[in-house]
Design a protein around this motif. Structure first.
Motif, mmCIF file in Angstrom:
data_model
loop_
_atom_site.group_PDB
_atom_site.id
_atom_site.type_symbol
_atom_site.label_atom_id
_atom_site.label_comp_id
_atom_site.label_asym_id
_atom_site.label_seq_id
_atom_site.Cartn_x
_atom_site.Cartn_y
_atom_site.Cartn_z
ATOM 1 N N MET A 1 0.865 -0.816 0.007
ATOM 2 C CA MET A 1 0.315 -0.061 0.005
ATOM 3 C C MET A 1 0.747 1.025 -0.006
ATOM 4 N N SER A 2 0.411 2.529 -0.538
ATOM 5 C CA SER A 2 1.452 3.524 -0.496
ATOM 6 C C SER A 2 0.984 4.102 0.519
ATOM 7 N N ILE A 3 1.935 5.522 1.131
ATOM 8 C CA ILE A 3 1.476 6.291 1.948
ATOM 9 C C ILE A 3 -0.020 6.694 2.202
ATOM 10 N N LYS A 4 -0.492 7.290 0.520
ATOM 11 C CA LYS A 4 -1.732 7.704 0.203
ATOM 12 C C LYS A 4 -2.577 6.641 0.923
ATOM 13 N N ASP A 5 -2.792 5.797 0.560
ATOM 14 C CA ASP A 5 -3.742 4.729 0.989
ATOM 15 C C ASP A 5 -3.810 4.260 2.421
ATOM 16 N N VAL A 6 -2.689 4.182 3.235
ATOM 17 C CA VAL A 6 -2.984 3.731 4.544
ATOM 18 C C VAL A 6 -3.201 5.646 4.949
ATOM 19 N N VAL A 7 -3.375 5.987 4.444
ATOM 20 C CA VAL A 7 -3.332 7.721 5.093
ATOM 21 C C VAL A 7 -4.892 7.434 4.637
ATOM 22 N N HIS A 8 -5.047 7.077 3.685
ATOM 23 C CA HIS A 8 -6.781 7.216 3.548
ATOM 24 C C HIS A 8 -7.598 6.072 4.191
ATOM 25 N N SER A 9 -7.134 4.861 4.118
ATOM 26 C CA SER A 9 -7.574 4.325 5.373
ATOM 27 C C SER A 9 -7.911 4.331 6.627
ATOM 28 N N ALA A 10 -6.727 4.997 7.162
ATOM 29 C CA ALA A 10 -6.505 5.396 8.372
ATOM 30 C C ALA A 10 -7.667 6.540 8.663
ATOM 31 N N GLY A 11 -7.301 7.213 7.470
ATOM 32 C CA GLY A 11 -8.981 8.648 7.941
ATOM 33 C C GLY A 11 -10.319 7.973 7.527
ATOM 34 N N THR A 12 -10.356 7.023 6.654
ATOM 35 C CA THR A 12 -11.603 6.456 6.864
ATOM 36 C C THR A 12 -11.783 5.830 7.713
ATOM 37 N N ASN A 13 -11.733 5.414 8.531
ATOM 38 C CA ASN A 13 -11.707 4.126 10.163
ATOM 39 C C ASN A 13 -11.564 5.218 10.819
ATOM 40 N N LEU A 14 -11.052 6.505 10.789
ATOM 41 C CA LEU A 14 -11.138 7.233 12.229
ATOM 42 C C LEU A 14 -10.133 6.161 13.050
ATOM 43 N N HIS A 15 -8.901 6.069 12.607
ATOM 44 C CA HIS A 15 -7.940 5.807 13.226
ATOM 45 C C HIS A 15 -6.408 6.969 13.360
ATOM 46 N N THR A 16 -6.077 6.213 14.018
ATOM 47 C CA THR A 16 -4.515 7.557 14.028
ATOM 48 C C THR A 16 -3.734 6.696 13.227
ATOM 49 N N ILE A 17 -2.711 7.729 13.309
ATOM 50 C CA ILE A 17 -1.404 7.122 11.997
ATOM 51 C C ILE A 17 -0.141 7.728 12.629
ATOM 52 N N MET A 18 0.542 6.237 12.528
ATOM 53 C CA MET A 18 2.298 6.794 12.840
ATOM 54 C C MET A 18 3.768 6.826 11.260
ATOM 55 N N ILE A 19 3.610 8.248 12.130
ATOM 56 C CA ILE A 19 4.212 8.929 10.494
ATOM 57 C C ILE A 19 5.773 8.712 10.851
ATOM 58 N N THR A 20 6.482 8.828 10.239
ATOM 59 C CA THR A 20 8.053 9.136 10.776
ATOM 60 C C THR A 20 8.356 9.266 8.878
ATOM 61 N N ALA A 21 9.055 10.816 9.582
ATOM 62 C CA ALA A 21 8.997 11.500 8.863
ATOM 63 C C ALA A 21 10.432 12.257 9.241
ATOM 64 N N ARG A 22 11.403 13.000 7.914
ATOM 65 C CA ARG A 22 12.244 13.893 7.530
ATOM 66 C C ARG A 22 11.741 15.185 8.045
ATOM 67 N N GLU A 23 12.830 15.655 9.307
ATOM 68 C CA GLU A 23 12.292 17.210 9.223
ATOM 69 C C GLU A 23 13.373 17.857 9.396
ATOM 70 N N LYS A 24 12.446 19.479 8.933
ATOM 71 C CA LYS A 24 13.904 20.316 8.231
ATOM 72 C C LYS A 24 14.845 19.996 8.574
ATOM 73 N N ASP A 25 15.414 20.087 9.760
ATOM 74 C CA ASP A 25 17.158 19.992 10.316
ATOM 75 C C ASP A 25 18.046 18.665 9.140
ATOM 76 N N GLY A 26 16.296 17.507 9.299
ATOM 77 C CA GLY A 26 17.210 16.427 8.305
ATOM 78 C C GLY A 26 16.974 15.418 10.050
ATOM 79 N N SER A 27 16.406 15.810 10.966
ATOM 80 C CA SER A 27 16.593 14.382 11.890
ATOM 81 C C SER A 27 15.056 13.553 10.673
ATOM 82 N N VAL A 28 14.774 12.679 11.795
ATOM 83 C CA VAL A 28 13.717 11.825 11.369
ATOM 84 C C VAL A 28 12.775 11.831 12.934
ATOM 85 N N GLU A 29 12.200 12.015 12.558
ATOM 86 C CA GLU A 29 10.836 11.816 13.639
ATOM 87 C C GLU A 29 9.816 11.063 13.563
ATOM 88 N N THR A 30 9.654 10.223 14.539
ATOM 89 C CA THR A 30 7.880 9.194 14.038
ATOM 90 C C THR A 30 6.930 10.104 15.302
#
Length: 83
Positions: free
Chosen positions: A1-30
């Motif tokens: 599943m793509s990122i957008k598919d997972v987000v769509h499923s969570a939004g439809t089901n009203l479930h939270t998501i765990m997002i891991t992303a690169r921050e502006k300073d280059g660090s990675v945060e979940t």
């Protein structure tokens, strides 16, 4: 599943998501977040969500998202869910 598919499923089901992303300073945060909408700003697509731990709205560049996992944690929407 793509990122957008997972987000769509969570939004439809009203479930939270765990997002891991690169921050502006280059660090990675979940973070655990409530997914709400996508917006294009200055030609760049962003995901708008509510960060539960930081107790505030966040917007993440889609290109900086490394992974997204749908949790089983339900949330009551603060705004319309449009993902």
């Amino acid at each position: 599943m793509s990122i957008k598919d997972v987000v769509h499923s969570a939004g439809t089901n009203l479930h939270t998501i765990m997002i891991t992303a690169r921050e502006k300073d280059g660090s990675v945060e979940t973070r655990e977040a409530e997914p709400y909408s996508y917006r294009v700003t200055a030609g760049t697509e962003k995901l708008f969500c509510y960060d539960i731990r930081k107790d505030g709205v966040r917007n993440l560049f889609i290109s900086n998202i490394i992974s997204v996992v749908e949790t089983q944690n339900a949330f009551k929407p603060r705004w319309p869910v449009e993902v």
